[in-house]
Design an enzyme around this catalytic site. Sequence first.
Site, short mmCIF file in Angstrom:
data_model
loop_
_atom_site.label_atom_id
_atom_site.label_comp_id
_atom_site.label_asym_id
_atom_site.label_seq_id
_atom_site.Cartn_x
_atom_site.Cartn_y
_atom_site.Cartn_z
N LYS A 1 -30.27 -81.41 -50.74
CA LYS A 1 -29.49 -80.55 -49.86
C LYS A 1 -29.03 -79.32 -50.65
O LYS A 1 -28.50 -79.44 -51.76
CB LYS A 1 -28.29 -81.33 -49.32
CG LYS A 1 -27.66 -80.72 -48.08
CD LYS A 1 -26.67 -81.68 -47.43
CE LYS A 1 -26.14 -81.11 -46.13
NZ LYS A 1 -25.20 -82.04 -45.46
N GLU B 1 -20.57 -93.39 -32.48
CA GLU B 1 -19.32 -93.24 -31.74
C GLU B 1 -19.07 -94.43 -30.80
O GLU B 1 -17.92 -94.86 -30.64
CB GLU B 1 -19.35 -91.94 -30.94
CG GLU B 1 -19.28 -90.68 -31.79
CD GLU B 1 -20.62 -90.25 -32.36
OE1 GLU B 1 -20.66 -89.27 -33.12
OE2 GLU B 1 -21.64 -90.91 -32.04
N ARG C 1 -20.33 -89.58 -26.01
CA ARG C 1 -21.38 -90.56 -26.25
C ARG C 1 -20.86 -92.00 -26.13
O ARG C 1 -21.63 -92.94 -26.09
CB ARG C 1 -21.98 -90.33 -27.63
CG ARG C 1 -22.27 -88.89 -27.95
CD ARG C 1 -22.82 -88.68 -29.33
NE ARG C 1 -24.25 -88.86 -29.33
CZ ARG C 1 -25.00 -88.89 -30.42
NH1 ARG C 1 -24.43 -88.77 -31.60
NH2 ARG C 1 -26.30 -89.05 -30.34
#
Length: 658
Positions: free
Chosen positions: A309, A397, A425
Amino acid sequence: MCAKKTPTTLTVPADESIHKPEPELYPLLSSINSPDDLRRMPLDSLPGVCADIRKFLIDSLSTNPGHFASSMGAVELTVALHYVFNTPYDRIVWDVGHQAYGHKLLTGRASRFHTNRKLGGLSGFPNPDESEYDTFTAGHASNSISAALGMAAASALKNESPQRHVVAVIGDASISGGLAFEGLNNAANANSNLLIILNDNDMSIDRNVGSLNSYLAHLTASKGYNSFRYKMSRIARKLGLVTDNGKWRILRFNNSLKSLINKEQNIFEGLNIRYFGPFDGHDLPRIVKVLNDIKDIPGPRILHLRTVKGKGYAPAENDPAPWHAPGCFNPQSGERKGESNDVHYPKFQTVFGTTLKNLALENSRIVGITAAMSSGTSMNILQEAMPSRVFDVGISEGHAVTFAGGLAKEGMLPYVAIYSAFLQRAYDNIIHDVAVQQLPVTFCIDRAGLVGEDGVTHHGVLDLTYLRAIPGMTVAAPRDADTLRNLLYTSQLPDRQGPWAIRYPRGRGYCADPDAPLSKVEIGKGEKLRSGSDVSVLSLGAIASEVAKALDIAQQQGISAAHYDMAFLKPLDESILKEVVAAGKPIVTVEDATVEGGLAGAVLEWMSDNGCNLPLIRLGVPDAFVPQGKVPQLFRLCGMDADSIATAVVKAGKEAES
């Protein structure tokens, strides 16, 4: 004739300004207007393209902030995908989209990239309305495999020729989400022609590195090996030696043999998905070769790439977390520029985190839950103080909510901190696993309302409507940081009932004294903030500050308006409503949320039930999706900034006079 399609997204004038990449700065990128241009280049030119993309991203994002480190880490992968596959005929489905800036540059949008995340400009995420190369909406995690699998199945059903390749690109965090595993399971059972690329830049799911493993990775990905394997399976089928059930037994045996040799079981092969890798995701020639070798293999496959990253920019490589979305920065020194603090009020999220920690010190039943957003929600403040009482459940979630229900069932007081758009969600979990049992779970809904540059997938404007419909749910929206502190205090007192939702915006809120003693809030009780004789204005949440400015403007134009902070959407303060109706003046409701079913809907329903017939003007987010832009711009676009509110109030007052 078909009915004309109603626009579902608010339209704004497009920013058509063009800033083409300068050839002297980006010699190769400046010559690419589409992936066709890229595919005409020789392989040995591709590293130069990658260098140009990284330099362009550093130069651009240092002054126009966005998601930096993820896109820097996916440059080679992005170039290889567009080099090998015939996009846009072949489909690339990006998960979340944080890593897709290089994709935008290669697909004709480099000259408009200076408008990225701006009103009228490019979306910060893949958006099919923006480009045919953006094959599916992105913004929330873990949907790429399911969407790509659907595309692959559709291609097979239509017998498309030539064969359409479908690729899902997913990160190591997103693949941990439940939806991703549902997609993987279906991909294995459906046997669809789908390639999944796992862009792994952090998660420890790698195999041991060694000469035997490297040899096996090369062998199993080679075109010759897979061509031979496919021909042998065809012959075995024709001879009746292998049935569909037998095929899976052979695949499981093959995977077991590979696991024995490698001394490690692979979860994907356990699902009967062909697995290739891991490979160095920055070794561009190798990635191109592997993609060419495996792209025509039938059935589901997964290619595992290890990437860094922030690759190519040392500050981001060394400390990737803050460089995910670093804001403006100095490209030479790597110094990040802090946000300006014209008003020294605290952030709502910081007030939440600090208050929850202080309450937890006194109340041992309090626990915190976050879904991979510990610092984003400031749950890390409690986590650092009491790590055993905070649970980071990852990008899941729905699980976070049901897990909170289990904790509450056994006597704990869970505080679930999730962004409003992500809490969508978990709607069924809120109903089925918390509300039905009236469990004392508190949903701390961060980033509620219009959030700004992240745009349509991140605006938290639906929570008031979808939560108000749930029986027994208390829904509150503090107008400032002081009210948030007192709501949190009240939510953990012994007499609290059922599930609570406390929603607050991104940004800062007025706080008279962060150390002031906390006090109990009366449930379902609002507050009159201002008296007035011509119009009654009802607001909910932090939008009260815009209303206050608006009423000052209206006063200058001769209209006197009363202002009430409702504080609670559910239960509503009926005493305020009765006072407003008794005044007999026009009513204006203002909310930083959709006007469909929120505060305006609740007031209208109450008025209907009680036989009231007064003019009511609804201000808030209209029944449409809202694009990206700065919050003040979006408030103006939706007619809920101070000037727009003042205009509506003055109009209502003058019409009532006449």
